[in-house]
Design a protein around this motif. Sequence first.
Motif, PDB file in Angstrom:
ATOM      1  N   SER A   1       1.685   5.519  -0.404  1.00  0.00           N
ATOM      2  CA  SER A   1       1.073   6.790  -0.025  1.00  0.00           C
ATOM      3  C   SER A   1       1.972   7.931  -0.487  1.00  0.00           C
ATOM      4  O   SER A   1       3.177   7.757  -0.694  1.00  0.00           O
ATOM      5  CB  SER A   1       0.850   6.884   1.488  1.00  0.00           C
ATOM      6  OG  SER A   1       2.081   6.916   2.173  1.00  0.00           O
TER       7      SER A   1
ATOM      8  N   ILE B   1      -2.607  11.320  -0.678  1.00  0.00           N
ATOM      9  CA  ILE B   1      -3.297  10.180  -1.279  1.00  0.00           C
ATOM     10  C   ILE B   1      -2.642   8.921  -0.719  1.00  0.00           C
ATOM     11  O   ILE B   1      -1.416   8.853  -0.580  1.00  0.00           O
ATOM     12  CB  ILE B   1      -3.226  10.217  -2.825  1.00  0.00           C
ATOM     13  CG1 ILE B   1      -3.943   8.993  -3.405  1.00  0.00           C
ATOM     14  CG2 ILE B   1      -1.788  10.309  -3.322  1.00  0.00           C
ATOM     15  CD1 ILE B   1      -4.064   9.038  -4.920  1.00  0.00           C
TER      16      ILE B   1
ATOM     17  N   ASN C   1     -12.952   8.873   0.210  1.00  0.00           N
ATOM     18  CA  ASN C   1     -12.458   7.527   0.501  1.00  0.00           C
ATOM     19  C   ASN C   1     -13.246   6.530  -0.335  1.00  0.00           C
ATOM     20  O   ASN C   1     -14.463   6.418  -0.201  1.00  0.00           O
ATOM     21  CB  ASN C   1     -12.637   7.203   1.993  1.00  0.00           C
ATOM     22  CG  ASN C   1     -11.860   8.136   2.897  1.00  0.00           C
ATOM     23  OD1 ASN C   1     -10.644   8.077   2.969  1.00  0.00           O
ATOM     24  ND2 ASN C   1     -12.568   9.024   3.593  1.00  0.00           N
TER      25      ASN C   1
ATOM     26  N   TYR D   1      -8.199  10.216  -0.399  1.00  0.00           N
ATOM     27  CA  TYR D   1      -7.710  11.488  -0.930  1.00  0.00           C
ATOM     28  C   TYR D   1      -8.029  12.579   0.095  1.00  0.00           C
ATOM     29  O   TYR D   1      -9.163  12.678   0.566  1.00  0.00           O
ATOM     30  CB  TYR D   1      -8.396  11.834  -2.256  1.00  0.00           C
ATOM     31  CG  TYR D   1      -8.269  10.785  -3.330  1.00  0.00           C
ATOM     32  CD1 TYR D   1      -7.230  10.833  -4.266  1.00  0.00           C
ATOM     33  CD2 TYR D   1      -9.182   9.733  -3.424  1.00  0.00           C
ATOM     34  CE1 TYR D   1      -7.118   9.870  -5.260  1.00  0.00           C
ATOM     35  CE2 TYR D   1      -9.074   8.768  -4.408  1.00  0.00           C
ATOM     36  CZ  TYR D   1      -8.041   8.842  -5.323  1.00  0.00           C
ATOM     37  OH  TYR D   1      -7.933   7.887  -6.304  1.00  0.00           O
TER      38      TYR D   1
ATOM     39  N   THR E   1      -8.828   3.672  -1.082  1.00  0.00           N
ATOM     40  CA  THR E   1      -7.972   4.744  -1.570  1.00  0.00           C
ATOM     41  C   THR E   1      -8.500   6.036  -0.977  1.00  0.00           C
ATOM     42  O   THR E   1      -9.679   6.358  -1.130  1.00  0.00           O
ATOM     43  CB  THR E   1      -7.972   4.827  -3.100  1.00  0.00           C
ATOM     44  OG1 THR E   1      -7.564   3.568  -3.645  1.00  0.00           O
ATOM     45  CG2 THR E   1      -7.007   5.909  -3.569  1.00  0.00           C
TER      46      THR E   1
ATOM     47  N   THR F   1       0.847  -1.192   0.000  1.00  0.00           N
ATOM     48  CA  THR F   1       0.000   0.000   0.000  1.00  0.00           C
ATOM     49  C   THR F   1       0.883   1.242   0.000  1.00  0.00           C
ATOM     50  O   THR F   1       1.546   1.534   0.993  1.00  0.00           O
ATOM     51  CB  THR F   1      -0.935   0.015   1.220  1.00  0.00           C
ATOM     52  OG1 THR F   1      -0.171  -0.152   2.413  1.00  0.00           O
ATOM     53  CG2 THR F   1      -1.962  -1.109   1.121  1.00  0.00           C
TER      54      THR F   1
ATOM     55  N   SER G   1      -3.233   4.405   0.073  1.00  0.00           N
ATOM     56  CA  SER G   1      -3.989   3.160  -0.027  1.00  0.00           C
ATOM     57  C   SER G   1      -4.096   2.535   1.361  1.00  0.00           C
ATOM     58  O   SER G   1      -3.116   2.505   2.110  1.00  0.00           O
ATOM     59  CB  SER G   1      -3.306   2.178  -0.975  1.00  0.00           C
ATOM     60  OG  SER G   1      -3.264   2.695  -2.290  1.00  0.00           O
TER      61      SER G   1
END
Length: 689
Positions: free
Chosen positions: A437, A458, A518, A497, A495, A435, A460
């Motif tokens: 970021s 952003i 999200n 933001y 994900t 993941t 994950s």
Amino acid sequence: MSKEGRIVGNFHTSFTLIFSTLTLFSSTVTASQDSVGDTLNNEDVVEAYDDDSLDVIVVTGTKSKRKLLDVPVRTEVVSEKEIKTRHDRDLSETMKYVSSVQLTDIHGKDGKNIIMQGLNADQTLVLLDGLPTNLSANEATDITKLSLAGIKQIEIVKGAVSSLYGSNAMAGVVNIITKRPFDSGNGYELTFDAGSYGDANVRDGIVNDGAAKLYAYASDEDWYLKFVGDVRSQGGVDLDKTTYSINEYEGTKYNLSLAGGYRFSNGTVLEIKPSWYMDDIHAPYLGQLKPPHGRQKKDKIEKNERTGINVSVEKQLTDIIFASGYYIYSEQKQTSHQDFISTPKIDQTRTASSDAQKAELKFSIDITDVQLLTLGVVAESDSVEQTNDGLAELKDAKNEKVEFYAQDEIFITDELEVVPGFRYQDDKDFGSKLTPSLNARYSPAKLSDYQVTLRAGIGSGYKTPNLKERFYIFDHSALGYMVLGNRDLKPESSTSYQLGVDFRVNEKTSLALNTFSNKLENLIDTGLDKDKSTNELAIYSYLNVSKAKTEGFEGTLTAKITDNLKAEVSYNHLVATNLDNNPELNGKTLPERAKHTYLLTTSYSVPSLKTEFSVAGKYKSKVFVDERNNIESPGYSTIDFKANTKISDNLKVFIGINNATNVVQDASNNNDLRPSKGRYIYAGFEYKG
């Protein structure tokens, strides 16, 4: 090698690596820890309501000490002063006044969960001094169990935008920072309060609820000891005296912890903290006996007990490398008795036991003057067993996982900072997942007079189903329902933001604006199982919602109107949408998510009287109770009043009224989610020695 063999091998190798490194921190260099350490000392704090509030030191977003103004991951802070001014007894009373946070009741239990930016409580990581508060596989963190004695500040990071935290942090992180009293001398703080719900009291007499907490410490330059004791007794709330059942359970919650720290001559800091928590609750209600007896009086008695120990170590290894790590072990036992008054014996006893351990090792490396690299490894295991009247319902359910993470804070210019990162998780039952970021902060020099800071992130998120969601049996058949685990659940992913700006309108006014989105896949929720349900018993089970989305906006305006008058107003707009493949659910609003929330807090001090008054108001719009949006719970407003008077340098007395307008739910309607506690009037004192 099989997948299971590989995971178990990685797990034990990681634990061995972490323990070995913690034990063998070398004595190479003794250097300052202030730049990269992830634990706050007493001198690091500036009150969040002060004019210099943007100079508050925070650690949660980057696991390194940064000024709130300069941190690249948006962080919100609740100060000790705010908590004490409002007389918050536990974390739930603090979080109810944090923007984009909603609190929900734990079904069938006494407690509160957090919904943050529309995401579930299981997806919010709650920390105490950077360490997990709950390793249990049985439940999300009940924030009413967390004492605020000895608090320094609370930090909140929203969204899955930091790679430094793994599973359970898809919604964000709440970090309770307590005092670390090196070189603070000796002292103590004692707080006591008691109050009444009036006619809704369950206990006889004027006083229904009471709370007492003690924070005591002794220290020198190189060592400290601190003790935290907290007892909260609740007498229960009954909104309808004509029925046998009550609306809020009666019982007592206990928190005890002892912490000690020692700074060795080579710079190594060792801290050890054993802790114990216990609660016992009693809930009378009407349960269903077999025909022809019908509904009969029934008592539910629950006892929860948790013991644990934390060991943490930190050291500046070289001029550029700072290392820290911890080990946590926790045991928890939950016992529930359900007893019909008319029968000669206890009708059901269900016991759930769990144990968990977690270890983490982290290195912060000053690669250059403009680059700080953070690397870490985490190993975690947990297990749970459950019995019903002595017969095993669940035995030896276990899980193990190993995680690695990296995050790089890079200052491109004096104005621009970027923070890429990633986290790799290797789970015994669900395999591996990466993941990434990315966060950025931009503070334009041309607008420095307004302290403008733009932040974007952003990231994950990824969360494997916990043991409760997969295996647990939550039996409330006496109340007409059960919740069953689902062994076929898939991991959740998201994900996130985040985009926001903070700036000062003038010397006395600041504004913070943030938008978020999200996107979730395989969201774990509960739903009715029509095939297993009967007319007498509703069977719910954990399930995956194929897709969902939460998005919204939050804004907070803080103003110092005069030297004595301060105010803060915030608004949160949330749209939480089910995007499941089921056409009956697609496009529906996720349950228990309010679209509109308004918050207003004001404080006014009268120096001549050494008194401060404060008012806090909240409006929460209607919510849907069911996933098909056929049942609504109405919106409502609450207002709290507080007053604090300083009698001397050591003694403060206070009074308060929670829910002054006495807004409560309809006691006859199980789908009314408005407050179950009405107007609560209380008084107390705080003494420092």
